[in-house]
Design an enzyme around this catalytic site. Structure first.
Site, PDB file in Angstrom:
ATOM      1  N   ARG A  80     -11.845  -8.498  -2.152  1.00 11.23           N
ATOM      2  CA  ARG A  80     -12.520  -8.692  -3.342  1.00 11.23           C
ATOM      3  C   ARG A  80     -11.319  -9.192  -4.568  1.00 11.23           C
ATOM      4  O   ARG A  80     -11.411  -9.992  -5.096  1.00 11.23           O
ATOM      5  CB  ARG A  80     -13.528  -7.655  -3.760  1.00 11.23           C
ATOM      6  CG  ARG A  80     -13.865  -7.722  -5.161  1.00 11.23           C
ATOM      7  CD  ARG A  80     -14.730  -6.440  -5.798  1.00 11.23           C
ATOM      8  NE  ARG A  80     -13.831  -5.414  -5.916  1.00 11.23           N
ATOM      9  CZ  ARG A  80     -12.920  -5.193  -6.903  1.00 11.23           C
ATOM     10  NH1 ARG A  80     -12.927  -5.885  -7.806  1.00 11.23           N
ATOM     11  NH2 ARG A  80     -12.134  -4.209  -7.000  1.00 11.23           N
ATOM     12  N   ARG A  81     -10.565  -8.190  -4.628  1.00  7.08           N
ATOM     13  CA  ARG A  81      -9.399  -8.505  -5.607  1.00  7.08           C
ATOM     14  C   ARG A  81      -8.633  -9.664  -5.123  1.00  7.08           C
ATOM     15  O   ARG A  81      -8.177 -10.399  -6.085  1.00  7.08           O
ATOM     16  CB  ARG A  81      -8.502  -7.137  -5.658  1.00  7.08           C
ATOM     17  CG  ARG A  81      -9.202  -6.034  -6.317  1.00  7.08           C
ATOM     18  CD  ARG A  81      -8.506  -4.773  -6.264  1.00  7.08           C
ATOM     19  NE  ARG A  81      -9.121  -3.421  -7.011  1.00  7.08           N
ATOM     20  CZ  ARG A  81      -9.058  -2.376  -6.592  1.00  7.08           C
ATOM     21  NH1 ARG A  81      -8.227  -1.861  -5.954  1.00  7.08           N
ATOM     22  NH2 ARG A  81      -9.589  -1.294  -7.517  1.00  7.08           N
ATOM     23  N   LYS A 125     -17.363   3.338  -4.717  1.00 11.34           N
ATOM     24  CA  LYS A 125     -17.174   2.326  -4.190  1.00 11.34           C
ATOM     25  C   LYS A 125     -16.612   2.174  -2.840  1.00 11.34           C
ATOM     26  O   LYS A 125     -16.758   1.079  -2.094  1.00 11.34           O
ATOM     27  CB  LYS A 125     -15.830   1.483  -5.025  1.00 11.34           C
ATOM     28  CG  LYS A 125     -14.410   2.029  -5.053  1.00 11.34           C
ATOM     29  CD  LYS A 125     -13.794   1.263  -5.973  1.00 11.34           C
ATOM     30  CE  LYS A 125     -12.227   2.086  -5.791  1.00 11.34           C
ATOM     31  NZ  LYS A 125     -11.662   1.983  -4.412  1.00 11.34           N
ATOM     32  N   ASP A 126     -16.240   3.393  -2.330  1.00  8.82           N
ATOM     33  CA  ASP A 126     -15.858   3.314  -0.682  1.00  8.82           C
ATOM     34  C   ASP A 126     -17.095   3.615   0.158  1.00  8.82           C
ATOM     35  O   ASP A 126     -16.919   4.324   1.330  1.00  8.82           O
ATOM     36  CB  ASP A 126     -15.063   4.591  -0.701  1.00  8.82           C
ATOM     37  CG  ASP A 126     -13.489   4.056  -1.468  1.00  8.82           C
ATOM     38  OD1 ASP A 126     -13.335   2.782  -1.525  1.00  8.82           O
ATOM     39  OD2 ASP A 126     -12.669   5.005  -1.592  1.00  8.82           O
ATOM     40  N   ARG A 157       1.605   4.456  -2.953  1.00  4.62           N
ATOM     41  CA  ARG A 157       1.499   3.021  -3.564  1.00  4.62           C
ATOM     42  C   ARG A 157       2.412   2.757  -4.908  1.00  4.62           C
ATOM     43  O   ARG A 157       2.915   1.713  -4.887  1.00  4.62           O
ATOM     44  CB  ARG A 157      -0.140   2.455  -3.668  1.00  4.62           C
ATOM     45  CG  ARG A 157      -0.942   2.495  -2.521  1.00  4.62           C
ATOM     46  CD  ARG A 157      -2.362   1.809  -3.069  1.00  4.62           C
ATOM     47  NE  ARG A 157      -3.313   2.152  -2.092  1.00  4.62           N
ATOM     48  CZ  ARG A 157      -4.647   1.604  -1.969  1.00  4.62           C
ATOM     49  NH1 ARG A 157      -4.726   0.916  -3.000  1.00  4.62           N
ATOM     50  NH2 ARG A 157      -5.391   1.914  -0.843  1.00  4.62           N
TER      51      ARG A 157
END
Length: 307
Positions: free
Chosen positions: A127-128, A79-80, A151
């Site tokens: 997107r999120r 995805k990156d 995180r």
């Protein structure tokens, strides 16, 4: 058998992925050398990715190592990975896919539905952000950069009521041990989410040595997803969700794009035959373009610049 040099970021998740591929290569009789480095995306943590070049910042140094002859392959979260590659490099393999879902993590709230009004939710993804705000406009979406461990630390310290991560990373790092509540979100994932992509030097002996890592089902699904994003000129960081799921001879594709504030959205779900997978992504992208997708993404870029 040969010695294969793997370029890797030195974050916990990147190293898990690299060690996973290393072990598979060792089992085939190859020897493996791991070369770790920090990328620009790992160093610049005080600016949203969309403002400094997108997720390609996580691959540039690894690509340079391969182009300069210091490494043979790099293991990425697919995805990156941008949809184009420098001359001399290629996406050689897509490995068997993990859970493609997004997930919400919290120390206080059991699920997304239970988040309090104006809850502080951390995510670096437009997107999120788009999909969460479309469901809950009251949420305070705050940019959250850094590796997974940092995180989680910020969540535990109370800086956020919840954060959003990919379920694949949660499973790989066994984060269920770290956080009180983790639940899947009904969002549409990023292209390639849950899959590892092996970028490699475009050299016959290297490609032959690693071809066993390719998973046909995952490759078909992600080919569609990446073609969709590429046709839209969306890039890894644009507010675009696309998920293709192959089941037998049918491929179900869910796609969404819109503005980061969640106010303007295009969404669709279609089914293709497996035999059409090489053109399915572009066909669906054209359908979105005819509905105004390009104009909507330009609007999204302007809004993102103000976040």
């Amino acid at each position: 058998m040969m010695n294969i040099r793997i370029a890797s970021r030195n974050s916990a998740l990147a190293l898990w992925q690299t060690y996973h591929i290393r072990d598979l290569l060792l089992a085939r009789g190859h020897s493996v050398e791991i070369i770790t480095m920090k990328t620009k995306g790992d160093v610049i943590l005080d600016t949203p990715l969309a403002k400094i070049g997108g997720k390609g910042l996580f691959t540039k140094e690894l690509e340079n190592a391969m182009l300069e002859g210091r490494a043979d392959i790099a293991v990425h979260s697919l995805k990156d990975v941008p949809t184009t590659f420098p001359d001399g490099l290629k996406l050689a393999c897509v490995c068997s896919r993990e859970d493609v879902s997004d997930a919400i993590l919290s120390m206080k709230f059991k699920s997304f539905d239970e988040l309090s009004a104006n809850a502080r939710v951390g995510t670096t993804s437009l997107r999120r952000r788009m999909q969460l705000l479309a469901l809950r406009p009251d949420l305070d979406i705050i940019s959250l950069r850094g590796n997974v461990n940092s995180r989680i630390s910020k969540l535990k310290a109370g800086e956020f009521d919840a954060i959003v991560l990919a379920m694949a990373g949660i499973n790989r790092l066994e984060l269920f041990k770290e956080v009180e509540y983790i639940s899947r979100l009904d969002t549409i994932a990023a292209m390639g989410q849950g899959a590892l992509g092996i970028e490699a030097v475009d050299r016959g002996d290297i490609l032959e040595a690693i071809e066993f890592l390719n998973d046909e089902k995952s490759a078909i699904e992600t080919t569609i997803e990446r073609a969709f994003v590429h046709k839209l000129n969306g890039g890894c960081q644009a507010p675009i969700g696309i998920n293709a799921k192959l089941d037998g001879d049918k491929i179900t594709i869910r796609a969404i794009l819109g503005t980061p504030d969640g106010k303007d959205i295009l969404k669709d779900e279609v089914v293709f035959n497996k035999s059409d997978y090489k053109v399915a992504g572009e066909i669906l992208a054209d359908k979105f373009i005819n509905k105004g997708a390009k104009e909507l993404l330009i609007k999204a870029e302007k809004i993102a610049a103000q976040i």
